[in-house]
Design an enzyme around this catalytic site. Structure first.
Site, short mmCIF file in Angstrom:
data_model
loop_
_atom_site.label_atom_id
_atom_site.label_comp_id
_atom_site.label_asym_id
_atom_site.label_seq_id
_atom_site.Cartn_x
_atom_site.Cartn_y
_atom_site.Cartn_z
N TYR A 1 0.84 -1.18 0.00
CA TYR A 1 0.00 0.00 0.00
C TYR A 1 0.89 1.24 0.00
CZ TYR A 1 -3.83 3.15 0.97
OH TYR A 1 -4.77 4.14 0.86
N GLN B 1 -11.20 0.01 0.97
CA GLN B 1 -11.62 -0.78 -0.21
C GLN B 1 -10.40 -1.40 -0.90
OE1 GLN B 1 -12.07 2.45 0.25
NE2 GLN B 1 -11.57 3.65 -1.57
N ASN C 1 -3.76 5.74 6.28
CA ASN C 1 -4.52 6.49 7.28
C ASN C 1 -5.31 5.53 8.20
OD1 ASN C 1 -6.75 5.58 5.86
ND2 ASN C 1 -7.10 7.53 4.80
N SER D 1 3.59 9.24 13.71
CA SER D 1 5.04 9.05 13.64
C SER D 1 5.74 9.90 14.71
CB SER D 1 5.39 9.49 12.22
OG SER D 1 6.74 9.63 12.01
N GLN E 1 10.71 16.05 11.77
CA GLN E 1 9.64 15.13 12.16
C GLN E 1 8.29 15.85 12.17
OE1 GLN E 1 9.92 11.79 12.75
NE2 GLN E 1 7.71 11.86 12.75
N HIS F 1 5.83 16.42 9.09
CA HIS F 1 5.08 15.30 8.49
C HIS F 1 3.58 15.42 8.72
CE1 HIS F 1 7.74 12.46 6.64
NE2 HIS F 1 8.56 12.44 7.66
N GLU G 1 9.61 5.63 17.29
CA GLU G 1 9.91 5.18 15.94
C GLU G 1 11.36 5.53 15.58
OE1 GLU G 1 7.64 7.37 13.13
OE2 GLU G 1 8.09 6.04 11.45
N HIS G 2 11.72 6.82 15.76
CA HIS G 2 13.08 7.28 15.49
C HIS G 2 13.71 7.73 16.80
CE1 HIS G 2 10.61 8.33 11.89
NE2 HIS G 2 11.58 7.69 11.27
N ASP H 1 15.68 8.20 6.11
CA ASP H 1 14.39 8.26 5.41
C ASP H 1 14.50 7.83 3.96
OD1 ASP H 1 12.96 9.05 7.57
OD2 ASP H 1 13.04 11.20 7.13
N GLU I 1 -3.06 -36.91 28.00
CA GLU I 1 -3.90 -35.92 27.34
C GLU I 1 -5.15 -36.55 26.73
OE1 GLU I 1 -1.46 -33.46 24.75
OE2 GLU I 1 -0.49 -32.49 26.45
N HIS J 1 -3.39 -40.79 19.06
CA HIS J 1 -1.98 -40.35 19.01
C HIS J 1 -1.08 -41.49 19.50
CE1 HIS J 1 -3.58 -36.33 18.47
NE2 HIS J 1 -2.38 -35.79 18.50
#
Lengths: 424, 424
Positions: free
Chosen positions: B126, B188, B211, B234, B256, B259, B324-325, B357, B411, B416
Site C-alpha cells: 500500500y 476498499q 490512514n 510518527s 519530524q 510530516h 519510531e526514530h 528516510d 492428554e 496419538h
C-alpha cells in the site's frame, strides 16, 4: 471416508471447500467480543469477574494462582509424566535455541548500519482449558519465550467450575519458570493481558491458540499488543506414493481427527488400491477409539482420500491447502524441496505427527487453516523484535547528502532537506 | 515548545500522555470499515468502484495502471530524482540482502529437525496517495519483498481526482519491478487485496502504512492475510548529553514535525541551557518552513523539551516511549546498548533522521506510536515465513516412543498413542 479421484467433479468440489475454508469472523461474534474487550478495558477486574462467572461458571475474587496451588499440583502429577515433560523441555529448548536470529552490521558508502534482535519484554501466553488443557501446550508456548529472553511471562488459562486449573498445566508452568499464572480464559483473558487490570499486568505480546472468542479477541487487540497468529481448525495432509503401510496412514489420519470435529484429515495417494486399503483400516481402527464419534464426524465432513495422477499434482494441491501438518511417505528426496506452504513437514514413515506434538523439539503451535501461506510456527523469533540503527561520520553523510536533498525537495519536505544542509 | 523538568508535574503529565497514546480504533470507524470490507468481499469490483467514487471522487472503470502510463510517468520524472532513486535502490537492496534469515538443522536423539525460511508468494503493498505520495515509500516497501523472493508484488495507491497516480510513485514501481499497480486506496483497497476481486488478485500479505481507515482495514483482514504492522502517528525522540549543537537538534525536531500535526517530536536533554537554546532555534527555523502551520501544531500538542536528571533516567523514558526514530547525540558508546525499544536508532550528530528516510539502506517503514516494544521495522523477514520439518529413523522414534505414549495417554489422545505403538 470418501475416496475421490483428484480430477473428478466431487474431488474438485471437496478440495475447493477445504481451500476456501475461512474462520468465521463475522458479524455478531465480532461485536460480542468487542463489547467484552471494551468492558475489560473500562472496568478491568470487575469485568473479568463478571465474564468469568458468565462463561466459566465460577466466581473468583482473586484470579492469581498461589504458591500452594503450584505445590499441590506438583504433588499430584505422576512421576512418569514429570519425567516425560522434563525430557520434552530439554528437546524443545535445544531446538528453539538454534532458532535465535542474529543481527548484522554493514558499511554502505561510509555509513554504518545494522539490525539487532532483542527480546520482547512481557509475554502473555494463553493455554486453553477444559478438555483441551494440555501440559504440552504450556511447554510449547513458554519455552520459546524463555529462550528469546522474555523478562516476564504471564500465563492465563480458563478455570474449571471449581475454580481450579489442571495440575499438569500448573506443573508445566512451574517447570518452565512462568512468572505468574491467572485463572482467566476467553476474550476477557485476552483483554486483561492487552490492556492490563488491577491484578493482571499489561503485556507486549499474546500467543497461543484458543477458541473462536479468543481468536477474535486476539485480532481486535492486535496493534495494542503483538500476537502470534490467528488459529483456526487443525489439519493433516498425507502424501503417499502408493507403496506405504495403510495401517500407519490410517492411524495418523485418526490422530488428527480425534482432536476436533472440525479437524481435517486428508490423504493424497498415487494408488487407488492403497486408498481403499486405508479406508478399510480406518473403519476398523476408529471403532477402537474412545473418541470414535468425534473422529467419524471429522472424517465425514473434512476428511477424504484423493487419488492423484502424479507427484506434481500432489505437490500443487499441498501448496494450495498449505496444511498445518504435512506427512510425506515414500517418493524421492526432492519432493520436500517443492513444498512451499506447510506448518511442519513430517518426512518418512517413522515421523508420525505425534512425534512432533510432544517431544522431537520443533513447536506444535503451527499455522492452521491455510495460513501457512504467510504465518510461521510459534518460535523464538515470535518473542523477539528487530531494531535497526544507523551511525554515520561527517564523510558518510556528505557522500549521500546530494541525493537526500533531491528526494526531500521532491517530496516537499523542506525541513528534512535543511536538517542535512544545515550540517555543512 | 514547552520545556519541562522530567520530575515536574507537567513533565510527568506530558510523558504519560505520549506513552498512553493509542490509535483510536473505536466504535464507529470499526463498523464503517467492516461494512466496506464486507461489501468488497461480496460485490468485488462493483464495490471498489463505488467507494473509489465516494472517497477519491473519481469513477474508474478499470483500476489497473497500463504500460503507457508507466512510460508517460518515466518520461516526466526528472533525471536527478531518477539518479537519486537508483542510488537509494542499490543501498536499500544491499542492506536488506543481509537481513535474510537462514535456516538450520539439528539432530536430537537421532531425530533430525529444522527450520527453513521461504518467501511468501504474493505481496500487496500500500502506498499512500495525495500529499503523502512519496516515491521513497515505494522503494522501502517493494525492495525487501523482492529481496525475500516474493513471486508477485501488487501495489495499490489511491488515485487523484483525475484518475492518476503520481509519476514518481509509478516510476518507483517500475524501477522495483513491481508486477502490477492498481489505482485503489483506503479500506476498499485493503479489502480488494485481502479477498481478491475480478481485477485485483488476492495476496498473502499486505504491507505499508496508511490512514486510520487503512490501518483498521488491515487489522480486520489480518488472519485472512498477514500484515506488517498497524501504523499510527510518527515520532522522533532525541537524547542529548547537553553538549550538542542546538541548531542540529532543532532542525531534526522540525523534520519530524513537518510530516503531520499528530507527529511527536521530543528532546530529552541533560542541560536546561541547551533546552532553552533549542527552543530559540525552533522559533527562528520554523518561520522559514513552508509547512510552518503543521510544525507549530505538532510541536505544541505532541512536542516537548524535557530536562532530565541523568542518563539512566533518559534511557528509561526512551524505553517507555519506544519511539519510531531515536537520535542519540553525545554520551559514551554504551548508551545505545541500553536501548531496548525503538524502531531505528540514529547515532551521533551526523546521523540525522533524514539520512534514514531515503538512502542509507535501512527501512523507513518503522513501528510507530510505542509499538516498537513488539513490532519490527519492515524488512526482508516481513516477506518470509518459517516452515519446520522433522525426519526420523525407526531408531529415532524408538528413542522417544515411551515419552510420547505417556503424554498422549495423559492428554486422552489415544489415537496419538496408537499411531506410535502401531509402528513397533
Amino acid at each position: 471416508m470418501n475416496i475421490y479421484k483428484s480430477k473428478s467433479k466431487e474431488g474438485q468440489k471437496f478440495l475447493k471447500k477445504i481451500i476456501s475454508r475461512q474462520i468465521d469472523m463475522e458479524g455478531d461474534t465480532l461485536f460480542e467480543v468487542k463489547k467484552i474487550l471494551d468492558d475489560v478495558r473500562k472496568y478491568k477486574d470487575t469485568a473479568v469477574k463478571k465474564y468469568t462467572k458468565e462463561f466459566d461458571n465460577v466466581y473468583l475474587e482473586d484470579f492469581e494462582v498461589k504458591e500452594r496451588e503450584f505445590d499441590f499440583a506438583e504433588s499430584k502429577v505422576e512421576d512418569d509424566l514429570k519425567k516425560a515433560m522434563k525430557k520434552a523441555y530439554e528437546n524443545i529448548w535445544r531446538f528453539h535455541e538454534r532458532q535465535i536470529s542474529k543481527g548484522f552490521e554493514i558499511d554502505i558508502e561510509d555509513v554504518k548500519s545494522g539490525s539487532k534482535y532483542l527480546p520482547i519484554e512481557k509475554a502473555g501466553i494463553y493455554v486453553p482449558g477444559g478438555k483441551a488443557a494440555y501440559p504440552s501446550s504450556v511447554l510449547m508456548n513458554a519455552i520459546p519465550a524463555k529462550v528469546a529472553g522474555v523478562k516476564e511471562i504471564i500465563m492465563i488459562a480458563p478455570p474449571s467450575k471449581d475454580g481450579s486449573i489442571s495440575n499438569e498445566v500448573l506443573y508445566g508452568a512451574r517447570l518452565c519458570n512462568v512468572d505468574r499464572v491467572f485463572k482467566i480464559g476467553g476474550a476477557q483473558g485476552i483483554g486483561a493481558l492487552a490492556y492490563g487490570t488491577e491484578s493482571v499486568p499489561k503485556v507486549d505480546i499474546i500467543t497461543g491458540p484458543g477458541n473462536i472468542y479468543v481468536s477474535m479477541a486476539k485480532k481486535l487487540v492486535y496493534g495494542s499488543v503483538n500476537i502470534d497468529m490467528i488459529a483456526g481448525p487443525s489439519e493433516i495432509l498425507i502424501l503417499s506414493d502408493g507403496l506405504q503401510n495403510p495401517s500407519y496412514i490410517a492411524s495418523d489420519l485418526l490422530a488428527q481427527a480425534e482432536h476436533d470435529e472440525l479437524a481435517s484429515s486428508i490423504l493424497l495417494t498415487l494408488s487407488m488400491t492403497e486408498g481403499k486399503k486405508v479406508s478399510e483400516e480406518l473403519k476398523i481402527k476408529v471403532r477402537e477409539l474412545p473418541k470414535e464419534d468425534i473422529c467419524i464426524k471429522s472424517l465425514e465432513n473434512y476428511g477424504a482420500i484423493i487419488v492423484c495422477e502424479s507427484e506434481e499434482e500432489m505437490v500443487e494441491i499441498a501448496n494450495k491447502i498449505a496444511p498445518e501438518h504435512l506427512e510425506i511417505l515414500g517418493f524421492g528426496k526432492g519432493i520436500s524441496e517443492k513444498i512451499r506452504n506447510a506448518g511442519c513437514i513430517f518426512l518418512g514413515e517413522y515421523s508420525p505427527e505425534a512425534l512432533g506434538d510432544y517431544i522431537a523439539g520443533p513447536n506444535h503451535i503451527l499455522p492452521t487453516n491455510g495460513t501457512a501461506r504467510f504465518f510461521s510456527p510459534l518460535g523464538t523469533d515470535t518473542f523477539m523484535k528487530r531494531m535497526n540503527y544507523i551511525s554515520s561520520t561527517k564523510e558518510g553523510l556528505e557522500n549521500l547528502k546530494e541525493n537526500i536533498e533531491i528526494f526531500a525537495k521532491k517530496e516537499g519536505l523542506i525541513a528534512h532537506e535543511r536538517s542535512i544542509t544545515g550540517r555543512f
